[in-house]
Each structure stands twice: as C-alpha cells, then as structure tokens.
Write a protein that holds these residues in place. Structure first.
Motif, PDB file in Angstrom:
ATOM      1  N   UNK A 222     -59.223  22.433  40.113  1.00 48.22           N
ATOM      2  CA  UNK A 222     -58.173  23.331  39.644  1.00 48.22           C
ATOM      3  C   UNK A 222     -57.548  22.888  38.337  1.00 48.22           C
ATOM      4  N   UNK A 223     -58.047  21.810  37.769  1.00 45.27           N
ATOM      5  CA  UNK A 223     -57.490  21.284  36.523  1.00 45.27           C
ATOM      6  C   UNK A 223     -57.883  22.165  35.345  1.00 45.27           C
ATOM      7  N   UNK A 224     -56.922  22.390  34.451  1.00 44.54           N
ATOM      8  CA  UNK A 224     -57.161  23.144  33.225  1.00 44.54           C
ATOM      9  C   UNK A 224     -57.035  22.217  32.024  1.00 44.54           C
ATOM     10  N   UNK A 225     -57.853  22.471  31.003  1.00 42.23           N
ATOM     11  CA  UNK A 225     -57.741  21.704  29.764  1.00 42.23           C
ATOM     12  C   UNK A 225     -58.202  22.541  28.591  1.00 42.23           C
ATOM     13  N   UNK A 226     -57.669  22.241  27.435  1.00 42.70           N
ATOM     14  CA  UNK A 226     -58.037  22.950  26.211  1.00 42.70           C
ATOM     15  C   UNK A 226     -59.173  22.205  25.518  1.00 42.70           C
ATOM     16  N   UNK A 227     -60.178  22.945  25.098  1.00 40.10           N
ATOM     17  CA  UNK A 227     -61.310  22.372  24.372  1.00 40.10           C
ATOM     18  C   UNK A 227     -61.394  23.044  23.005  1.00 40.10           C
ATOM     19  N   UNK A 228     -61.199  22.262  21.961  1.00 42.73           N
ATOM     20  CA  UNK A 228     -61.263  22.805  20.606  1.00 42.73           C
ATOM     21  C   UNK A 228     -62.722  23.081  20.246  1.00 42.73           C
ATOM     22  N   UNK A 229     -62.988  24.297  19.787  1.00 40.23           N
ATOM     23  CA  UNK A 229     -64.351  24.696  19.429  1.00 40.23           C
ATOM     24  C   UNK A 229     -64.343  25.506  18.143  1.00 40.23           C
TER      25      UNK A 229
END
Length: 307
Positions: A222-229
């Motif tokens: 359930x963990x959310x994270x931002x990935x720069x792309x």
C-alpha cells in the motif's frame, strides 16, 4: 455504388495476405487501409521469430517485402477510415469516409491497438512524455530516465530496445511474475540499466506541459512513492479496432471477433483474420495464416454464392 467480390479491411500482415490470396484467385478486390501498410509491424524494432528470415530483421523491412507481393495486381485501394458495415447477403455495404461500396464477401483484419491506463493527464501528455511506441519515440529520450508499464512480450521487448537509448529505465509491472516469454525475461533481468519494479501500478501521472513523473502504488504494502521520469511508455495489452462492426456480430468480452477455425464470423459472408480475432496468440506468423485461411474461406463462399 461499386460492387466487388471481396472487400479486405486492414493493411497488416493478415490483410495483405488475404488480399494477395484473393487476387491470385481471380476475384475483384477492394483493399481498405487508412494508414501505411504494415500495421503493428511498423512499430516493431526487430522480428526474430519469422521463419525463413534472419534474426535482426527490421519491422519496416518485412512490411516492404509483404507489400511488394501486391505489386502488379489490379485492385482498388481506399485510404479513408472504415466507418460502418451493413450486412446483406451477397451485397454487404461498407462505408469508407463518406463513400459507400459493396462486397459479396468481407474480410475484417483491422487489428488491435495499445490499451491506455485511463488515468487523468494521460491523454493530455501523450506526445509530451507519454508514448505507446518505443520505436517511434525512443530516440527523443536518449540519455534520459523513462518508465515502461507492462509485463507481457511487448513491454519487455520494448524495454530491451529502449535500454540501448535511455540513461535509466524502470520496468513497472503490477504482478510479481511476468507474462512474457522466458527469453525476454532472461534478457531483461540481466540488464544493468533496467530497474524492475514488481507488484506496483501507476496511480497518478504528473506534469503540466510535459511529463514530470508518476506516483507508484505498491499493491502488497500500500506504499506510495513519487518517481521522477522524463518519459513513460505504456504496454499493457491491446484492444480491438472495431468501432465499425455490425451490432449483431458475435464478439468476446473484450470486443474481439469470435470466429471458427476457418475464420468465419457469426454473419455469413463476413470473415475475420489477424489480431482482431478472439485468440491467445497474436504474432505476424499467426496473422499470415489467418489471412490465407480467411481468403480461402471467402473464395469458397463466393463460389457457393454464384453457383
């Protein structure tokens, strides 16, 4: 209204093969293809599994070879979009743009297109960081950081191609295990520039004028994270190109046409071939076989019709 023995809809390997077989049978043919011939072959970097041709064959090279088989044959080609089919025994009507033509038999080989995630910003950022074709757009991301979404053959094959161009690639798959063939999995897992992210989905797409990144959701924790792309390539399956099909034609839950082994649909005189069919394996080789079978069935139908 012009009448043909057969109308072939679609210019991929199934449609080209069907048209070729029909022309060799001596019937009159109308071929409908809005874009350049080749279908998804044009978006394939290399074709490694087409018997009789060397590994490393480019998709466009195979398209040229396919199209060359039609040189010297007389047929009418329509380059507008097929909008409607009205079935009538022996004289099926087809609307192409604003024009109507008729065909005693019809072969539908319109193929399939890539599915979309269906997230906000996806449509708006398509062409501004989001793509569905590595061969078309990969060069724009040389040395940059990109993500690939999917776990099938297309996702892994395109990841391998992109890894030769980009600086870093994140392969995002919603399951633990890939559906792709083992040969692709083995190659992906040893590539140092490919970061495999399992059991994860793209929840949000960020960016105003261009893609800035995505929010990832781990389906297990359930963990959310931002990935720069800088780029996001989406390969999550296919949907049929079928907006023109008759309402009473039988299709499966996804909208692909149901046929018998001889490519006959639920409507007499209408046949289907290639990726538009409801089936498990969608390859150039299977499309060619479908096209030949559909053309043979259509020719037999025409003989019975005129008997």
């Amino acid at each position: 209204m012009k009448l043909y023995d057969a109308i072939v809809i679609g210019g991929g390997p199934a449609g080209i093969t069907a048209a070729l077989y029909l022309l060799r049978s001596g019937v009159t043919v109308a071929w409908c293809e809005k874009l350049s011939p080749g279908g998804q072959m044009l978006m394939t970097e290399e074709i490694e599994n087409y018997p009789g041709f060397p590994k490393g064959l480019k998709g466009y090279e195979l398209v040229d070879l396919f199209a060359a088989h039609l040189d010297g044959w007389s047929f009418d080609k329509y380059t507008d979009e097929v909008a409607e089919i009205v079935p009538e025994k022996g004289r099926n009507r087809v609307r192409i743009g604003d024009e109507w033509i008729e065909g005693k038999a019809i072969i539908i080989s319109s193929g399939a297109r890539y599915k979309k995630l269906g997230l906000p910003n996806e449509e708006r950022l398509t062409g501004k960081g989001i793509s569905y074709c590595a061969l078309c757009d990969g060069n724009f991301f040389r040395g940059l950081e990109v993500g690939v979404v999917g776990g099938g053959n297309s996702a892994l094959e395109e990841s391998l191609y992109l890894s030769k161009l980009v600086g870093k690639l994140h392969l995002i798959h919603r399951r633990d295990d890939f559906r792709a063939m083992k040969c692709y999995q083995d190659k992906v897992c040893v590539m140092p520039d490919i970061d495999v992210i399992r059991s994860t989905v793209v929840k949000k797409i960020h960016g105003e004028d261009s893609l800035e990144g995505v929010t990832l959701l781990n389906r297990k924790t359930g963990e959310e994270r931002f990935l720069k792309l800088d780029g996001l390539f989406i390969f999550i399956g296919f949907e049929p190109v079928s907006g023109f099909l008759p309402e009473d034609m039988k299709v499966d839950e996804q909208g692909f046409i149901i046929t018998d082994a001889e490519m006959a649909t639920s409507i007499p005189g209408i046949f289907a071939a290639g990726d538009i069919r409801s089936k498990l394996c969608r390859q150039v080789t299977t499309a060619v076989g479908d096209g030949a079978t559909a053309a043979n069935s259509a020719f037999l139908y025409l003989e019975q019709l005129d008997a």
